[in-house]
Design a protein around this motif. Sequence first.
Motif, PDB file in Angstrom:
ATOM      1  N   GLU A  35      72.638 -23.368  74.170  1.00 18.69           N
ATOM      2  CA  GLU A  35      73.533 -22.782  73.157  1.00 18.69           C
ATOM      3  C   GLU A  35      74.654 -21.966  73.797  1.00 18.69           C
ATOM      4  OE1 GLU A  35      73.542 -23.584  70.161  1.00 18.69           O
ATOM      5  OE2 GLU A  35      71.521 -24.322  69.708  1.00 18.69           O
ATOM      6  N   HIS A  36      74.292 -21.169  74.801  1.00 18.84           N
ATOM      7  CA  HIS A  36      75.278 -20.286  75.428  1.00 18.84           C
ATOM      8  C   HIS A  36      74.933 -20.132  76.903  1.00 18.84           C
ATOM      9  CE1 HIS A  36      76.545 -19.003  71.403  1.00 18.84           C
ATOM     10  NE2 HIS A  36      75.254 -18.900  71.121  1.00 18.84           N
ATOM     11  N   TYR A  37      75.995 -20.021  77.714  1.00 20.84           N
ATOM     12  CA  TYR A  37      75.748 -19.671  79.114  1.00 20.84           C
ATOM     13  C   TYR A  37      77.017 -19.082  79.716  1.00 20.84           C
ATOM     14  CZ  TYR A  37      78.103 -22.770  82.523  1.00 20.84           C
ATOM     15  OH  TYR A  37      79.006 -23.358  83.364  1.00 20.84           O
ATOM     16  N   ALA A  38      76.833 -18.247  80.734  1.00 21.23           N
ATOM     17  CA  ALA A  38      77.971 -17.678  81.456  1.00 21.23           C
ATOM     18  C   ALA A  38      77.488 -17.205  82.822  1.00 21.23           C
ATOM     19  CB  ALA A  38      78.575 -16.505  80.686  1.00 21.23           C
ATOM     20  N   ILE A  39      78.411 -17.262  83.787  1.00 22.00           N
ATOM     21  CA  ILE A  39      78.159 -16.662  85.104  1.00 22.00           C
ATOM     22  C   ILE A  39      79.281 -15.673  85.347  1.00 22.00           C
ATOM     23  CG2 ILE A  39      78.038 -17.068  87.594  1.00 22.00           C
ATOM     24  CD1 ILE A  39      76.768 -19.737  87.085  1.00 22.00           C
ATOM     25  N   GLU A  40      78.927 -14.430  85.550  1.00 21.07           N
ATOM     26  CA  GLU A  40      79.927 -13.368  85.719  1.00 21.07           C
ATOM     27  C   GLU A  40      79.759 -12.763  87.107  1.00 21.07           C
ATOM     28  OE1 GLU A  40      83.127 -11.292  84.769  1.00 21.07           O
ATOM     29  OE2 GLU A  40      82.265 -12.737  83.357  1.00 21.07           O
ATOM     30  N   PRO A  41      80.790 -12.867  87.975  1.00 24.60           N
ATOM     31  CA  PRO A  41      80.639 -12.342  89.338  1.00 24.60           C
ATOM     32  C   PRO A  41      80.464 -10.821  89.354  1.00 24.60           C
ATOM     33  CG  PRO A  41      82.858 -13.228  88.980  1.00 24.60           C
ATOM     34  CD  PRO A  41      82.084 -13.504  87.743  1.00 24.60           C
ATOM     35  N   LEU A  42      79.749 -10.349  90.345  1.00 23.77           N
ATOM     36  CA  LEU A  42      79.549  -8.909  90.544  1.00 23.77           C
ATOM     37  C   LEU A  42      80.419  -8.429  91.708  1.00 23.77           C
ATOM     38  CD1 LEU A  42      75.662  -8.715  90.331  1.00 23.77           C
ATOM     39  CD2 LEU A  42      77.219  -7.425  88.872  1.00 23.77           C
ATOM     40  N   PRO A  43      80.857  -7.180  91.666  1.00 21.81           N
ATOM     41  CA  PRO A  43      81.583  -6.640  92.826  1.00 21.81           C
ATOM     42  C   PRO A  43      80.667  -6.639  94.054  1.00 21.81           C
ATOM     43  CG  PRO A  43      81.622  -5.100  90.952  1.00 21.81           C
ATOM     44  CD  PRO A  43      80.689  -6.198  90.593  1.00 21.81           C
ATOM     45  N   ALA A  44      81.273  -6.714  95.223  1.00 21.71           N
ATOM     46  CA  ALA A  44      80.482  -6.698  96.467  1.00 21.71           C
ATOM     47  C   ALA A  44      79.609  -5.443  96.497  1.00 21.71           C
ATOM     48  CB  ALA A  44      81.430  -6.702  97.663  1.00 21.71           C
ATOM     49  N   ASN A  45      78.356  -5.621  96.894  1.00 25.25           N
ATOM     50  CA  ASN A  45      77.397  -4.509  97.079  1.00 25.25           C
ATOM     51  C   ASN A  45      76.970  -3.780  95.800  1.00 25.25           C
ATOM     52  OD1 ASN A  45      77.434  -4.999  99.880  1.00 25.25           O
ATOM     53  ND2 ASN A  45      79.314  -3.798 100.057  1.00 25.25           N
ATOM     54  N   ALA A  46      77.244  -4.350  94.619  1.00 23.64           N
ATOM     55  CA  ALA A  46      76.705  -3.752  93.377  1.00 23.64           C
ATOM     56  C   ALA A  46      75.190  -3.981  93.332  1.00 23.64           C
ATOM     57  CB  ALA A  46      77.372  -4.362  92.150  1.00 23.64           C
ATOM     58  N   VAL A  47      74.774  -5.151  93.884  1.00 28.24           N
ATOM     59  CA  VAL A  47      73.346  -5.451  94.033  1.00 28.24           C
ATOM     60  C   VAL A  47      73.132  -5.836  95.495  1.00 28.24           C
ATOM     61  CG1 VAL A  47      71.460  -7.000  93.353  1.00 28.24           C
ATOM     62  CG2 VAL A  47      73.116  -6.240  91.646  1.00 28.24           C
ATOM     63  N   VAL A  48      72.246  -5.130  96.180  1.00 29.53           N
ATOM     64  CA  VAL A  48      72.012  -5.413  97.600  1.00 29.53           C
ATOM     65  C   VAL A  48      70.559  -5.843  97.773  1.00 29.53           C
ATOM     66  CG1 VAL A  48      72.014  -4.451  99.934  1.00 29.53           C
ATOM     67  CG2 VAL A  48      73.782  -3.766  98.301  1.00 29.53           C
ATOM     68  N   GLU A  49      70.388  -7.066  98.299  1.00 27.98           N
ATOM     69  CA  GLU A  49      69.039  -7.638  98.481  1.00 27.98           C
ATOM     70  C   GLU A  49      68.200  -7.492  97.210  1.00 27.98           C
ATOM     71  OE1 GLU A  49      67.537  -5.863 102.021  1.00 27.98           O
ATOM     72  OE2 GLU A  49      68.887  -6.990 103.301  1.00 27.98           O
ATOM     73  N   LYS A  50      68.798  -7.891  96.106  1.00 26.51           N
ATOM     74  CA  LYS A  50      68.152  -7.916  94.779  1.00 26.51           C
ATOM     75  C   LYS A  50      67.903  -6.522  94.184  1.00 26.51           C
ATOM     76  CE  LYS A  50      67.619 -12.491  94.851  1.00 26.51           C
ATOM     77  NZ  LYS A  50      66.448 -13.298  94.737  1.00 26.51           N
ATOM     78  N   ASN A  51      68.330  -5.456  94.874  1.00 30.80           N
ATOM     79  CA  ASN A  51      68.175  -4.109  94.318  1.00 30.80           C
ATOM     80  C   ASN A  51      69.493  -3.645  93.700  1.00 30.80           C
ATOM     81  OD1 ASN A  51      65.455  -3.707  95.227  1.00 30.80           O
ATOM     82  ND2 ASN A  51      66.282  -3.491  97.291  1.00 30.80           N
ATOM     83  N   ILE A  52      69.435  -3.158  92.454  1.00 31.04           N
ATOM     84  CA  ILE A  52      70.655  -2.685  91.794  1.00 31.04           C
ATOM     85  C   ILE A  52      71.080  -1.364  92.427  1.00 31.04           C
ATOM     86  CG2 ILE A  52      71.617  -1.838  89.606  1.00 31.04           C
ATOM     87  CD1 ILE A  52      69.815  -3.821  88.146  1.00 31.04           C
ATOM     88  N   VAL A  53      72.314  -1.341  92.947  1.00 28.97           N
ATOM     89  CA  VAL A  53      72.847  -0.131  93.575  1.00 28.97           C
ATOM     90  C   VAL A  53      73.836   0.553  92.620  1.00 28.97           C
ATOM     91  CG1 VAL A  53      74.140   0.779  95.558  1.00 28.97           C
ATOM     92  CG2 VAL A  53      72.554  -1.130  95.879  1.00 28.97           C
ATOM     93  N   GLU A  54      74.696  -0.262  91.979  1.00 28.56           N
ATOM     94  CA  GLU A  54      75.690   0.300  91.051  1.00 28.56           C
ATOM     95  C   GLU A  54      75.384  -0.201  89.641  1.00 28.56           C
ATOM     96  OE1 GLU A  54      79.686  -0.393  92.414  1.00 28.56           O
ATOM     97  OE2 GLU A  54      79.096  -0.008  94.500  1.00 28.56           O
ATOM     98  N   ILE A  55      74.671   0.628  88.916  1.00 31.05           N
ATOM     99  CA  ILE A  55      74.179   0.199  87.599  1.00 31.05           C
ATOM    100  C   ILE A  55      75.319  -0.064  86.609  1.00 31.05           C
ATOM    101  CG2 ILE A  55      73.784   2.526  86.644  1.00 31.05           C
ATOM    102  CD1 ILE A  55      71.070   1.297  85.567  1.00 31.05           C
ATOM    103  N   ASP A  56      76.395   0.732  86.682  1.00 34.13           N
ATOM    104  CA  ASP A  56      77.519   0.547  85.746  1.00 34.13           C
ATOM    105  C   ASP A  56      78.230  -0.783  85.984  1.00 34.13           C
ATOM    106  OD1 ASP A  56      76.948   2.904  84.520  1.00 34.13           O
ATOM    107  OD2 ASP A  56      78.377   4.101  85.669  1.00 34.13           O
ATOM    108  N   ALA A  57      78.359  -1.159  87.264  1.00 40.20           N
ATOM    109  CA  ALA A  57      79.009  -2.436  87.594  1.00 40.20           C
ATOM    110  C   ALA A  57      78.183  -3.606  87.067  1.00 40.20           C
ATOM    111  CB  ALA A  57      79.189  -2.560  89.104  1.00 40.20           C
ATOM    112  N   VAL A  58      76.866  -3.497  87.195  1.00 46.34           N
ATOM    113  CA  VAL A  58      75.976  -4.562  86.708  1.00 46.34           C
ATOM    114  C   VAL A  58      76.029  -4.623  85.176  1.00 46.34           C
ATOM    115  CG1 VAL A  58      73.587  -5.390  86.599  1.00 46.34           C
ATOM    116  CG2 VAL A  58      74.475  -4.423  88.729  1.00 46.34           C
ATOM    117  N   ALA A  59      75.978  -3.452  84.535  1.00 43.44           N
ATOM    118  CA  ALA A  59      76.043  -3.404  83.066  1.00 43.44           C
ATOM    119  C   ALA A  59      77.350  -4.005  82.554  1.00 43.44           C
ATOM    120  CB  ALA A  59      75.908  -1.958  82.585  1.00 43.44           C
ATOM    121  N   GLY A  60      78.453  -3.716  83.248  1.00 44.27           N
ATOM    122  CA  GLY A  60      79.756  -4.277  82.867  1.00 44.27           C
ATOM    123  C   GLY A  60      79.753  -5.796  82.944  1.00 44.27           C
ATOM    124  N   ALA A  61      79.134  -6.322  84.016  1.00 40.43           N
ATOM    125  CA  ALA A  61      79.061  -7.787  84.186  1.00 40.43           C
ATOM    126  C   ALA A  61      78.175  -8.405  83.105  1.00 40.43           C
ATOM    127  CB  ALA A  61      78.525  -8.125  85.573  1.00 40.43           C
TER     128      ALA A  61
END
Length: 352
Positions: free
Chosen positions: A36-62
């Motif tokens: 029904e729906h799909y999207a891929i939204e790029p993240l800024p570099a280093n917002a997530v490092v080795e699967k760990n969320i570092v910048e929560i606002d950047a991830v939430a924005g994406a």
Amino acid sequence: MGLLKKSQVPLVGVDISSTAVKLVQLSRAGERYRVEHYAIEPLPANAVVEKNIVEIDAVAGAVRRALTRSGSKAKHAAAAVAGSAVITKIIPMPADLDDEEMESQVELEASNYIPYPIEEVNLDYEVLGAMPGNGEMVQVLLAASRSENVELRASALELGGLAAKVMDVEALAIENAFALVSHSLNLPHGGLVALVDVGASTTTLNILRNGRSLYSREQAFGGKQLTDEVMRRYGLSYEDAVLAKRQGGLPESYAIEVLEPFKETLVQQVGRLLQFFYAGSEFNRVDQIVLAGGCASIPGLAEMAVEQLGVPTVVANPLAQMTLGGRVQAHMLQQDAPALMIAVGLALRSFD
């Protein structure tokens, strides 16, 4: 919130990887699924490092942008924690326990396997079925993750406009999506499949037999190596390099000088992961390699793997048999499908 709990509301599967937020929503009519729906939204570099969320606002924005672009009106999500952040263990339990007794018993057992205080852990379990050769016992899958891993993902989703209804484990989500791919494989009964998920910074090997995971191992290698080389060689920013890899527009020399050596290295990494598996098990070959993740769509990669590893190799497309909703562009989806294994596995949790 449980790690494996079932859901009855329409869910959008959200895979938060190191480079992008990937979102998929499915519907089902009879046995047929529809994207029904799909999207891929790029993240800024280093917002997530080795699967760990570092910048929560950047991830939430994406997450918010992906939701808007996909057109989904879903309010609930299924997400997953990375395998490296989860302890999974299959433990035997008496078959005659009721739910309450089972829960207490699992918590008791869990303290033997988990190196953290139990109050700092999100814990869940699923009864897999009878123990082979012992009808009085059942096999129970125990999954545990530090609460902070689960809470960070839940918070990022919430800030992005979604309530986390289900928190799964990436390896189990891939296993879920693999069921959509397995029927197209020409496998002998009990045959071994090496499912290789090439992410941005990590390549994960899952060995599956009859749809169940036997073995899993991660290697620090992924598409970021290719992005870094594109940045270095052509003087591009991280964002431009990611875009150029995806949409083309790089000099002619790119294919020979950059892409071919990367493919060679990637196939060597897959060979190395398989050698680790053979060395620690009674097996010395697999029947099929299935490539997933963003790098799986690189033209000629599967052919190179067949040539160098001598194992039939295909690129995963968990959406091949699905019909498409009006907003979904078929040619884009075809290109993105191998990278959507985890998101699709999560979206399937709607139908538990």
